[in-house]
Design an enzyme around this catalytic site. Structure first.
Site, PDB file in Angstrom:
ATOM      1  N   HIS A   4      39.311  34.784  39.659  1.00 48.26           N
ATOM      2  CA  HIS A   4      40.025  34.763  40.385  1.00 48.26           C
ATOM      3  C   HIS A   4      40.277  35.716  41.834  1.00 48.26           C
ATOM      4  CE1 HIS A   4      44.700  34.635  41.360  1.00 48.26           C
ATOM      5  NE2 HIS A   4      44.494  35.917  41.788  1.00 48.26           N
ATOM      6  N   GLU A   5      39.427  36.670  41.536  1.00 51.60           N
ATOM      7  CA  GLU A   5      39.417  37.512  42.699  1.00 51.60           C
ATOM      8  C   GLU A   5      38.232  37.190  43.521  1.00 51.60           C
ATOM      9  OE1 GLU A   5      41.228  40.025  43.556  1.00 51.60           O
ATOM     10  OE2 GLU A   5      42.301  40.133  41.464  1.00 51.60           O
ATOM     11  N   HIS A  43      39.754  34.301  45.943  1.00 48.21           N
ATOM     12  CA  HIS A  43      40.333  34.811  47.194  1.00 48.21           C
ATOM     13  C   HIS A  43      39.219  34.913  48.053  1.00 48.21           C
ATOM     14  CE1 HIS A  43      44.434  35.238  45.875  1.00 48.21           C
ATOM     15  NE2 HIS A  43      44.350  36.313  44.765  1.00 48.21           N
ATOM     16  N   GLU A  86      47.974  32.616  45.643  1.00 45.45           N
ATOM     17  CA  GLU A  86      47.591  32.975  44.196  1.00 45.45           C
ATOM     18  C   GLU A  86      47.267  31.507  43.478  1.00 45.45           C
ATOM     19  OE1 GLU A  86      47.546  35.854  42.456  1.00 45.45           O
ATOM     20  OE2 GLU A  86      47.213  36.313  44.342  1.00 45.45           O
TER      21      GLU A  86
HETATM   22 ZN   LIG Z   1      45.598  36.869  43.273  1.00 45.03          ZN
END
Ligand SMILES: [Zn+2]
Length: 271
Positions: free
Chosen positions: A136-137, A140, A197
């Site tokens: 997830h990171e 981004h 997100e």
């Molecule tokens: Zn996030």
């Protein structure tokens, strides 16, 4: 007033001319600061962060962070290459560090500079949980979400124009950290938007699956994160990554799609 108008004009011009294409969505995104400007700043900030924090090395947990990080990085490269984005990671200088800090947080700066805090490990629970956070990171960072937030913030303030960021003084350093959710000392962290997100959840699920980790764990991870957020001290990571039930449902739905994507890379078993 006159100066402000000039800056505004620069800002609008920059809006028109400074866009980057997101390799995952093909959408044009705002990029007042190019990665070639941003990466050196991020690398310097990262090094600074490491000198100011207690880096854990040589432990099983530290080795796990490195192992997961390397696998996610390889997955990102394979996926980008397969989708015609050769060279996208050329300027990346991947680094994975664990810091001894009770804060429940993890982040990836532009250019692949990753920090996990020991405080997030109990919620991650397993290597697969770590992979869900890491995916997830990294997502981004790959999708330049921080860059877009910073560009938007710069436009709002009219204090900086395209091609002109200098992160030298304390104030601008703090602003940078705020856009990237880096420091817990800085104060208010800016949350990623819902659309960022959702995008990071999708990319992250695919990356963890291609890296051989069961993407079904992502929904379980964010359930644990949410449960932890009910206490009097919600995890730092929730201030930058708002979580809710629809997000968890979305992650569940993504898992089979991520596994199908991984199969294209010959990955059919997941730890
Ligand atoms: Zn996030």
């Amino acid at each position: 007033m006159k100066i402000k108008n000039i800056l505004l004009m620069f800002g609008v011009a920059a809006l028109v001319f400074s866009c980057a294409t997101n390799p995952f969505t093909q959408k044009k995104t705002l990029a007042l600061v190019s990665n070639s400007q941003l990466f050196p700043t991020a690398f310097a900030q990262y090094d600074q962060f490491l000198t100011e924090n207690k880096v854990v090395s040589g432990t099983k947990d530290a080795e796990m962070i490195t192992r997961v990080g390397q696998r996610i990085a390889v997955a990102a490269e394979r996926w980008l290459n397969a989708n015609g984005n050769h060279g996208y990671l050329n300027d990346y200088k991947w680094e994975y560090n664990l810091v001894d800090d009770k804060t429940v947080n993890a982040w990836c700066m532009p250019g692949g500079k990753i920090v996990f805090y020991t405080g997030i490990l109990p919620i991650a629970k397993s290597e697969t949980g770590v992979a869900a956070i890491m995916g997830h990171e990294v997502a981004h960072a790959l999708a330049n979400h921080g860059q877009q937030r910073m560009s938007a913030g710069m436009l709002q303030q009219f204090g900086a124009v395209a091609g002109n960021i200098a992160i030298k003084d304390e104030k601008s350093r703090n602003a940078f950290n705020q856009y990237y959710g880096v420091g817990s000392q800085v104060g208010v962290m800016l949350p990623f938007s819902r659309s960022h997100e959702t995008e990071a959840d999708k990319i992250g699920s695919y990356l963890m699956a291609i890296a051989g980790y069961d993407p079904a764990e992502a929904a379980e991870l964010w359930k644990r994160m949410k449960a932890n957020g009910g206490g009097k001290a919600p995890p730092e990571i929730l201030s930058t990554h708002p979580s809710n039930d629809s997000r968890i449902a979305n992650l569940k739905a993504l898992a089979p799609k991520a596994k199908a994507e991984a199969k294209k890379f010959g990955v059919t078993t997941f730890r």
